[in-house]
Design a protein around this motif. Structure first.
Motif, PDB file in Angstrom:
ATOM      1  N   MET A 131       0.837  -1.200   0.000  1.00 27.75           N
ATOM      2  CA  MET A 131       0.000   0.000   0.000  1.00 27.75           C
ATOM      3  C   MET A 131       0.870   1.248   0.000  1.00 27.75           C
ATOM      4  SD  MET A 131      -3.252  -0.717   2.509  1.00 27.75           S
ATOM      5  CE  MET A 131      -2.437  -1.820   3.661  1.00 27.75           C
ATOM      6  N   SER A 132       0.409   2.279  -0.691  1.00 31.92           N
ATOM      7  CA  SER A 132       1.153   3.527  -0.706  1.00 31.92           C
ATOM      8  C   SER A 132       0.994   4.244   0.628  1.00 31.92           C
ATOM      9  CB  SER A 132       0.659   4.426  -1.842  1.00 31.92           C
ATOM     10  OG  SER A 132      -0.705   4.727  -1.669  1.00 31.92           O
ATOM     11  N   THR A 133       1.937   5.116   0.922  1.00 32.20           N
ATOM     12  CA  THR A 133       1.900   5.869   2.170  1.00 32.20           C
ATOM     13  C   THR A 133       0.736   6.855   2.164  1.00 32.20           C
ATOM     14  OG1 THR A 133       4.307   5.716   2.349  1.00 32.20           O
ATOM     15  CG2 THR A 133       3.223   7.416   3.659  1.00 32.20           C
ATOM     16  N   LEU A 134       0.031   6.938   3.274  1.00 26.67           N
ATOM     17  CA  LEU A 134      -1.031   7.932   3.409  1.00 26.67           C
ATOM     18  C   LEU A 134      -0.445   9.324   3.261  1.00 26.67           C
ATOM     19  CD1 LEU A 134      -2.850   6.344   6.469  1.00 26.67           C
ATOM     20  CD2 LEU A 134      -3.759   6.485   4.148  1.00 26.67           C
ATOM     21  N   ARG A 135      -1.228  10.241   2.693  1.00 21.99           N
ATOM     22  CA  ARG A 135      -0.720  11.595   2.435  1.00 21.99           C
ATOM     23  C   ARG A 135      -1.746  12.626   2.897  1.00 21.99           C
ATOM     24  NH1 ARG A 135       0.230  12.306  -3.582  1.00 21.99           N
ATOM     25  NH2 ARG A 135       2.128  11.113  -3.164  1.00 21.99           N
ATOM     26  N   ALA A 136      -1.261  13.636   3.622  1.00 20.58           N
ATOM     27  CA  ALA A 136      -2.131  14.710   4.108  1.00 20.58           C
ATOM     28  C   ALA A 136      -1.561  16.064   3.728  1.00 20.58           C
ATOM     29  CB  ALA A 136      -2.284  14.639   5.625  1.00 20.58           C
ATOM     30  N   ALA A 137      -2.436  16.971   3.329  1.00 11.49           N
ATOM     31  CA  ALA A 137      -2.065  18.372   3.147  1.00 11.49           C
ATOM     32  C   ALA A 137      -2.363  19.090   4.457  1.00 11.49           C
ATOM     33  CB  ALA A 137      -2.855  18.994   2.010  1.00 11.49           C
ATOM     34  N   ALA A 138      -1.354  19.725   5.026  1.00  6.85           N
ATOM     35  CA  ALA A 138      -1.505  20.412   6.315  1.00  6.85           C
ATOM     36  C   ALA A 138      -1.411  21.915   6.088  1.00  6.85           C
ATOM     37  CB  ALA A 138      -0.436  19.952   7.294  1.00  6.85           C
ATOM     38  N   ILE A 139      -2.533  22.612   6.278  1.00  2.79           N
ATOM     39  CA  ILE A 139      -2.613  24.053   6.003  1.00  2.79           C
ATOM     40  C   ILE A 139      -2.612  24.798   7.333  1.00  2.79           C
ATOM     41  CG2 ILE A 139      -3.905  25.830   4.772  1.00  2.79           C
ATOM     42  CD1 ILE A 139      -5.278  23.590   3.173  1.00  2.79           C
ATOM     43  N   HIS A 140      -1.434  25.201   7.779  1.00  4.42           N
ATOM     44  CA  HIS A 140      -1.251  25.820   9.089  1.00  4.42           C
ATOM     45  C   HIS A 140      -0.142  26.862   8.988  1.00  4.42           C
ATOM     46  CE1 HIS A 140      -3.336  22.480  11.338  1.00  4.42           C
ATOM     47  NE2 HIS A 140      -2.981  21.831  10.249  1.00  4.42           N
ATOM     48  N   ASP A 141       0.008  27.648  10.062  1.00  2.00           N
ATOM     49  CA  ASP A 141       1.144  28.570  10.112  1.00  2.00           C
ATOM     50  C   ASP A 141       2.398  27.822  10.530  1.00  2.00           C
ATOM     51  OD1 ASP A 141       1.824  29.507  13.267  1.00  2.00           O
ATOM     52  OD2 ASP A 141      -0.133  28.576  12.925  1.00  2.00           O
ATOM     53  N   PHE A 171       4.389  32.799   8.262  1.00  2.00           N
ATOM     54  CA  PHE A 171       5.595  32.488   9.030  1.00  2.00           C
ATOM     55  C   PHE A 171       5.703  33.500  10.157  1.00  2.00           C
ATOM     56  CE2 PHE A 171      10.002  33.307  10.184  1.00  2.00           C
ATOM     57  CZ  PHE A 171      10.338  32.046  10.679  1.00  2.00           C
ATOM     58  N   LEU A 172       5.831  32.996  11.373  1.00  2.00           N
ATOM     59  CA  LEU A 172       6.001  33.842  12.559  1.00  2.00           C
ATOM     60  C   LEU A 172       7.300  33.453  13.248  1.00  2.00           C
ATOM     61  CD1 LEU A 172       2.751  32.949  12.314  1.00  2.00           C
ATOM     62  CD2 LEU A 172       2.590  34.454  14.292  1.00  2.00           C
ATOM     63  N   SER A 173       7.973  34.415  13.827  1.00  2.00           N
ATOM     64  CA  SER A 173       9.194  34.092  14.560  1.00  2.00           C
ATOM     65  C   SER A 173       8.884  33.247  15.784  1.00  2.00           C
ATOM     66  CB  SER A 173       9.923  35.376  14.973  1.00  2.00           C
ATOM     67  OG  SER A 173       9.043  36.244  15.682  1.00  2.00           O
ATOM     68  N   THR A 174       7.738  33.525  16.421  1.00  2.00           N
ATOM     69  CA  THR A 174       7.220  32.712  17.524  1.00  2.00           C
ATOM     70  C   THR A 174       5.705  32.671  17.366  1.00  2.00           C
ATOM     71  OG1 THR A 174       6.786  34.551  19.052  1.00  2.00           O
ATOM     72  CG2 THR A 174       9.019  33.617  19.079  1.00  2.00           C
ATOM     73  N   PHE A 216       6.737  39.508  18.088  1.00  2.00           N
ATOM     74  CA  PHE A 216       6.937  38.452  17.088  1.00  2.00           C
ATOM     75  C   PHE A 216       6.734  39.011  15.676  1.00  2.00           C
ATOM     76  CE2 PHE A 216       2.605  38.270  18.777  1.00  2.00           C
ATOM     77  CZ  PHE A 216       1.855  38.434  17.630  1.00  2.00           C
ATOM     78  N   THR A 217       7.423  38.400  14.724  1.00  3.76           N
ATOM     79  CA  THR A 217       7.260  38.777  13.323  1.00  3.76           C
ATOM     80  C   THR A 217       6.092  37.994  12.727  1.00  3.76           C
ATOM     81  OG1 THR A 217       8.733  37.059  12.460  1.00  3.76           O
ATOM     82  CG2 THR A 217       9.735  39.157  13.157  1.00  3.76           C
ATOM     83  N   PHE A 218       5.516  38.516  11.643  1.00  2.00           N
ATOM     84  CA  PHE A 218       4.385  37.865  10.991  1.00  2.00           C
ATOM     85  C   PHE A 218       4.477  38.120   9.499  1.00  2.00           C
ATOM     86  CE2 PHE A 218       0.170  37.565   9.238  1.00  2.00           C
ATOM     87  CZ  PHE A 218      -0.430  36.516   9.916  1.00  2.00           C
TER      88      PHE A 218
END
Length: 276
Positions: A1-11, A41-44, A52-54
């Protein structure tokens, strides 16, 4: 079986365990190829840190999604979380339309606030958009604050956990895992509504009297991985709750500052048993 794949839409936060720095290792440990689509992308992260940067990544999100479409990429799951702007709501909605196929699990963690307050980067427009995005999900994982926002009621007027998840289920059409639910003293966990069975069930584990940032991301990532492995919703929620508890116990003993998140990395081995 092929590896499961997920798209993760997060910061992606450079410091402080949350979002993609949590989702990537957890899903990988659970046997899932995690394909990140960073929203910002945030520095923290934004909890407990000042200055923090954004960097808004909306333009790059659209370019990356368009490229993935030319490659005819297929995903077993699409998992979204913190969004960086109101415009991103539409970007993620289009991503769902373009990449959702029969059998694709869609999980929306409607990250908007906690402890009765909305996060400082979220506007009323974004909260309304997040509610619309959540309507497209198979599973949503709100905390109590986010549940109130999704239902459009004051935080103090939120009904009991069982009624809350039933109201959020859209007449039983989507599954709901409401986090931060404590039914008895010394216990905490989640209330689940399973759209497949139409049943409501609580998951409770021992309460750890320390609070750490990023535990919601840990919970939702384990839940997503477990659902992809074929676990039932209550079983996936139980695994997620127990893993968060184990991480909290270890982190509390290590005296790590709460804003750094839970020390989950040494415990990833607990998640590898169900990998295909």
């Amino acid at each position: 079986m092929s590896t499961l794949r997920a798209a993760a839409i997060h910061d992606l936060s450079g410091f402080g365990r949350c979002s993609l720095t949590v989702a990537l290792p957890i899903l990988s440990a659970m046997g899932v190829q995690c394909c990140p689509l960073p929203t910002a992308f945030l520095s923290t992260h934004t909890g407990g840190f000042e200055g923090f940067t954004f960097l808004d990544m909306t333009d790059e999100m659209e370019k990356a999604a368009a490229h993935w479409k030319t490659l005819d990429l297929r995903f077993d799951a699409i998992y979204s979380g913190f969004l960086g702007s109101a415009r991103q709501i539409g970007v993620v909605e289009r991503f769902f339309r373009d990449f959702r196929a029969p059998g694709t699990l869609t999980v929306v963690d409607p990250v908007m606030g906690d402890h009765g307050a909305v996060y400082k980067t979220y506007t009323p427009e974004m909260c309304a958009g997040m509610a619309g995005l959540a309507e497209l999900a198979d599973v949503i994982t709100p905390n109590l604050t986010e549940a109130a926002l999704l239902l459009g009621v004051p935080f103090g007027a939120l009904p009991g956990p069982e009624e809350t998840v039933e109201q959020l289920s859209m007449d039983g059409r989507r599954s709901v895992v409401l986090t931060g639910v404590s039914l008895t003293p010394g216990k905490t966990g989640a209330m689940c509504f399973d759209a497949k069975t139409g049943r409501t069930q609580a998951v409770q584990t021992a309460y750890i009297s320390h609070e750490f940032h990023g535990t919601g991301d840990v919970f939702a990532s384990v839940l997503t991985g477990a659902l992809m492995q074929g676990r039932s919703l209550p079983a996936a929620a139980e695994q997620a709750a127990e893993f968060v508890r184990a991480c909290a116990v270890r982190t509390a003993a290590s005296d790590i500052p709460p804003r750094e998140g839970v020390e989950f990395e040494p415990l990833l081995g607990l998640l590898t048993g169900g990998a295909r």
